[in-house]
Design a protein around this motif. Structure first.
Motif, short mmCIF file in Angstrom:
data_model
loop_
_atom_site.label_atom_id
_atom_site.label_comp_id
_atom_site.label_asym_id
_atom_site.label_seq_id
_atom_site.Cartn_x
_atom_site.Cartn_y
_atom_site.Cartn_z
N PHE A 38 38.07 -18.33 1.88
CA PHE A 38 38.07 -19.76 1.61
C PHE A 38 39.43 -20.38 1.89
N HIS A 39 39.85 -20.16 3.14
CA HIS A 39 40.98 -20.86 3.77
C HIS A 39 40.45 -21.18 5.16
N LEU A 40 40.38 -22.46 5.47
CA LEU A 40 39.78 -22.92 6.73
C LEU A 40 40.21 -22.05 7.91
N MET A 91 48.72 -20.85 -1.18
CA MET A 91 47.98 -20.66 -2.43
C MET A 91 47.98 -19.18 -2.81
N GLU A 92 48.23 -18.94 -4.08
CA GLU A 92 48.24 -17.56 -4.58
C GLU A 92 46.87 -16.92 -4.38
N ASP A 93 46.86 -15.64 -4.12
CA ASP A 93 45.61 -14.89 -3.97
C ASP A 93 44.77 -15.32 -2.78
N CYS A 94 45.35 -16.03 -1.83
CA CYS A 94 44.62 -16.34 -0.60
C CYS A 94 45.20 -15.46 0.50
N ILE A 95 44.33 -14.62 1.06
CA ILE A 95 44.79 -13.65 2.05
C ILE A 95 45.35 -14.34 3.30
N PHE A 96 44.76 -15.47 3.68
CA PHE A 96 45.26 -16.15 4.89
C PHE A 96 46.59 -16.87 4.61
N CYS A 97 46.77 -17.39 3.40
CA CYS A 97 48.09 -17.94 3.05
C CYS A 97 49.15 -16.85 3.13
N LYS A 98 48.77 -15.64 2.75
CA LYS A 98 49.74 -14.53 2.80
C LYS A 98 50.06 -14.13 4.24
N ILE A 153 48.67 -24.87 6.16
CA ILE A 153 48.46 -25.31 4.77
C ILE A 153 47.10 -24.80 4.29
N HIS A 154 47.00 -24.59 2.98
CA HIS A 154 45.74 -24.10 2.41
C HIS A 154 44.73 -25.23 2.30
N ILE A 155 43.62 -25.07 3.01
CA ILE A 155 42.46 -25.97 2.91
C ILE A 155 41.26 -25.03 2.77
ZN ZN Z 1 45.06 -20.12 1.89
#
Ligand code: ZN
Ligand code: 5GP
Length: 110
Positions: free
Chosen positions: A93-95, A1-8, A45-47
């Motif tokens: 807000f990434h589990l 997800m864009e703008d999610c630090i943990f996705c990055k 995965i983004h949750i």
């Molecule tokens: Zn995320």
């Protein structure tokens, strides 16, 4: 997800050293550790939070990965935390499952 630090961190757009990786999760040190050992275990995965998923396989997998990491770090006693929602202290807000250890833990938590 864009703008999610943990996705990055998962996508390696942010170059955080990984302590553990498998097909479902990664783990890395918390940037602001609250104990001598403070590791975050997150799904790839983004949750947004734990209440957004019914995926028992993934949730069990996160704990199982945490157990392996704790054992590898020689942690006999440790604490898992999943802050859920702003009032509970969730800021990303990434589990993520916090794995804390290396000191005496107090109860009740703040
Ligand atoms: Zn995320
Ligand atoms: P929460 O408060 O949502 O339960 O936990 C979020 C955690 O993520 C906090 O302990 C915070 O220190 C950590 N954190 C936030 N941004 C980063 C980052 O960019 N890198 C790492 N390694 N940890 C982060």
């Amino acid at each position: 997800m864009e703008d999610c630090i943990f996705c990055k961190i998962v996508s390696r757009d942010i170059d955080t050293p990984l302590i553990y990786e498998d097909d479902k999760v990664v783990a890395f040190n918390d940037v602001n550790p609250q104990a001598p050992v403070h590791i975050l275990i997150i799904p790839k995965i983004h949750i947004a939070s734990v209440k957004e998923t019914e995926d028992k396989n993934l949730l069990g997998h996160m704990l199982s990965a945490g157990n392996q990491i704790a054992e590898k770090n020689g942690m006999e006693d440790f604490r898992y935390i999943i802050n859920t929602g702003e009032k509970a202290g969730q800021t990303v807000f990434h589990l993520h499952l916090h794995l804390l250890g290396g000191r005496k833990m107090n109860w009740p938590p703040g």
